[in-house]
Design a protein around this motif. Structure first.
Motif, mmCIF file in Angstrom:
data_model
loop_
_atom_site.group_PDB
_atom_site.id
_atom_site.type_symbol
_atom_site.label_atom_id
_atom_site.label_comp_id
_atom_site.label_asym_id
_atom_site.label_seq_id
_atom_site.Cartn_x
_atom_site.Cartn_y
_atom_site.Cartn_z
ATOM 1 N N PHE A 192 42.643 40.676 36.285
ATOM 2 C CA PHE A 192 41.706 41.451 35.337
ATOM 3 C C PHE A 192 42.031 42.539 35.744
ATOM 4 O O PHE A 192 42.499 43.194 37.119
ATOM 5 C CB PHE A 192 40.452 40.923 35.249
ATOM 6 C CG PHE A 192 39.858 40.994 36.641
ATOM 7 C CD1 PHE A 192 38.898 42.330 37.221
ATOM 8 C CD2 PHE A 192 39.550 40.009 37.417
ATOM 9 C CE1 PHE A 192 39.085 42.491 38.794
ATOM 10 C CE2 PHE A 192 39.168 39.834 37.926
ATOM 11 C CZ PHE A 192 38.566 40.956 39.239
ATOM 12 N N ARG A 193 41.595 43.490 35.028
ATOM 13 C CA ARG A 193 42.200 45.248 35.133
ATOM 14 C C ARG A 193 40.732 45.568 34.906
ATOM 15 O O ARG A 193 40.656 45.499 33.589
ATOM 16 C CB ARG A 193 43.588 45.579 34.630
ATOM 17 C CG ARG A 193 44.319 45.415 33.433
ATOM 18 C CD ARG A 193 46.246 46.166 33.026
ATOM 19 N NE ARG A 193 46.300 45.029 32.805
ATOM 20 C CZ ARG A 193 45.947 45.091 31.131
ATOM 21 N NH1 ARG A 193 44.515 45.125 30.696
ATOM 22 N NH2 ARG A 193 46.620 44.639 30.551
ATOM 23 N N ASP A 194 41.088 47.236 34.499
ATOM 24 C CA ASP A 194 39.789 47.956 33.854
ATOM 25 C C ASP A 194 38.515 47.122 34.330
ATOM 26 O O ASP A 194 37.893 47.531 32.651
ATOM 27 C CB ASP A 194 40.238 48.323 32.249
ATOM 28 C CG ASP A 194 41.671 48.817 31.972
ATOM 29 O OD1 ASP A 194 41.924 49.716 33.313
ATOM 30 O OD2 ASP A 194 42.624 48.413 31.675
ATOM 31 N N VAL A 195 38.357 46.525 34.876
ATOM 32 C CA VAL A 195 36.935 46.406 34.762
ATOM 33 C C VAL A 195 35.962 47.322 35.760
ATOM 34 O O VAL A 195 35.725 47.881 36.784
ATOM 35 C CB VAL A 195 36.656 45.154 35.952
ATOM 36 C CG1 VAL A 195 35.261 44.464 36.328
ATOM 37 C CG2 VAL A 195 37.490 43.548 34.961
ATOM 38 N N THR A 196 35.027 47.707 34.607
ATOM 39 C CA THR A 196 34.059 49.322 34.198
ATOM 40 C C THR A 196 32.826 48.090 33.949
ATOM 41 O O THR A 196 32.382 47.975 33.278
ATOM 42 C CB THR A 196 35.017 50.276 33.897
ATOM 43 O OG1 THR A 196 36.084 51.154 34.393
ATOM 44 C CG2 THR A 196 34.082 51.725 34.249
ATOM 45 N N PHE A 197 31.426 47.925 34.634
ATOM 46 C CA PHE A 197 30.345 48.527 34.887
ATOM 47 C C PHE A 197 29.349 49.109 35.852
ATOM 48 O O PHE A 197 30.365 49.175 37.078
ATOM 49 C CB PHE A 197 30.275 47.020 34.462
ATOM 50 C CG PHE A 197 30.347 46.290 35.836
ATOM 51 C CD1 PHE A 197 29.132 45.410 36.068
ATOM 52 C CD2 PHE A 197 31.614 45.578 36.647
ATOM 53 C CE1 PHE A 197 29.326 44.894 37.461
ATOM 54 C CE2 PHE A 197 31.687 45.289 37.032
ATOM 55 C CZ PHE A 197 31.059 44.250 37.483
ATOM 56 N N GLY B 31 40.669 41.258 30.813
ATOM 57 C CA GLY B 31 39.305 42.039 31.559
ATOM 58 C C GLY B 31 38.539 41.818 30.732
ATOM 59 O O GLY B 31 38.328 40.468 30.355
ATOM 60 N N MET B 32 37.677 42.197 30.935
ATOM 61 C CA MET B 32 36.374 42.682 29.979
ATOM 62 C C MET B 32 36.580 42.799 28.542
ATOM 63 O O MET B 32 36.965 43.481 27.572
ATOM 64 C CB MET B 32 35.464 43.990 30.143
ATOM 65 C CG MET B 32 34.569 43.520 31.800
ATOM 66 S SD MET B 32 34.621 45.401 32.078
ATOM 67 C CE MET B 32 33.023 46.223 30.715
ATOM 68 N N ILE B 33 36.126 41.670 27.839
ATOM 69 C CA ILE B 33 36.256 41.724 26.519
ATOM 70 C C ILE B 33 34.471 42.175 25.621
ATOM 71 O O ILE B 33 34.535 42.634 24.631
ATOM 72 C CB ILE B 33 36.844 40.865 25.693
ATOM 73 C CG1 ILE B 33 36.028 39.005 26.017
ATOM 74 C CG2 ILE B 33 38.540 40.765 26.169
ATOM 75 C CD1 ILE B 33 36.044 38.534 25.269
#
Ligand SMILES: Nc1ncnc2c1ncn2[C@@H]1O[C@H](COP(=O)(O)OP(=O)(O)OP(=O)(O)O)[C@@H](O)[C@H]1O
Ligand SMILES: [Mg+2]
Length: 251
Positions: A22-27, A223-225
């Protein structure tokens, strides 16, 4: 000023042998929240947990837990001090078979504190009581049910009273009623103790029952959806995979 989040993940990426999981996982995870990480098998849920606590290296991004950045903590003492404040129940997190439930729960106390034995025993019994296993302290793991083993695993993860608890698929392999009981326990602990939970699951009922907020990872998207209140996502998401998951539709 808003309170510092318990977890701040900024643009996390993990790759194994050049393959991006995964990439760009931001939370962000706020204090006292039950935060759910969901998604299909192999999308990287367990890997994300491991990356957050520094067991898997980040290819990109930064992760702050309880106000500190694990990757920046160069010396062992700093890492240990931070990890001591985080409880984890791993997906494969088996109890030690040759030890009683009480001895299993005592292990982290033995490792991380200088408490004398009677104090460790008393704390272990209190934690087992909290998860409804007060009468089973002297039993061996082979002598209890799967649901009891999960609860003992949570008691062990809570041994050091961590403000942050990670649970990787606590309900997996349990019947729906036992699994619902475990959900109730997690909600009760969160509300009664202010503990922040990060729970990995792909059980829709659990997510809707316990999740304050969630992120959804996806294997194809790497990644995140989705991110947000699971009940709102169920009603409002227009993403085909997210809709399919929450509404049990074919994508
Ligand atoms: N140490 C590792 N080395 C190489 N590949 C790995 C490693 N750990 C995980 N992977 C790969 O990363 C991907 C994500 O795995 P992960 O265990 O995080 O998935 P998951 O979402 O937790 O799945 P499940 O729901 O089945 O538990 C998989 O393709 C897996 O094969
Ligand atoms: Mg997993």
């Amino acid at each position: 000023m808003a309170e510092e989040p318990v977890i701040r993940a900024e643009g996390l990426a993990v790759a194994f042998n050049g393959n991006t999981v995964f990439r760009d996982v931001t939370f962000e995870v706020r204090r006292g929240e039950i935060f759910v990480i969901l998604g299909g098998s192999g999308c990287g849920k367990s890997t994300l947990l491991k990356a957050l606590i520094g067991l898997v290296p980040l290819a990109a991004g930064r992760a702050f837990l309880l106000g500190e950045e694990l990757a920046a903590a160069r010396d062992d003492a700093t890492r240990r001090a931070l990890l001591r404040r985080i409880g984890v129940m791993w997906q494969s997190g088996a109890l030690f078979g040759s030890m009683t439930l009480a001895e299993n729960v005592e292990l982290p106390l033995e490792e991380h504190t200088a408490l004398p034995r009677p104090a460790r025993e008393a704390l272990a019994r209190a934690k087992l009581g909290l998860v409804g296993l007060g009468d089973a302290a002297a039993r061996l793991p082979a002598e209890i049910s799967g649901g009891m083993a999960k609860r003992a695993g949570i008691a062990r993860a809570m041994a050091l009273d961590p403000p942050l608890l990670f649970l990787d698929e606590p309900g997996a392999g349990l019947d729906p009623i036992t699994s619902a009981g475990l959900d109730r326990l997690i909600v009760d602990i969160a509300r009664d103790t202010g503990t922040t939970f990060v729970v990995v699951t792909h059980e829709l009922q659990s997510i809707l029952a316990i999740g304050d907020r969630c992120i959804m990872l996806d294997k194809q998207a790497r990644g995140m959806i989705a991110e947000g209140d699971p009940r709102r996502l169920r009603e409002e998401s227009t993403h085909p995979t997210v809709r399919a998951f929450f509404r049990r539709e074919a994508a």
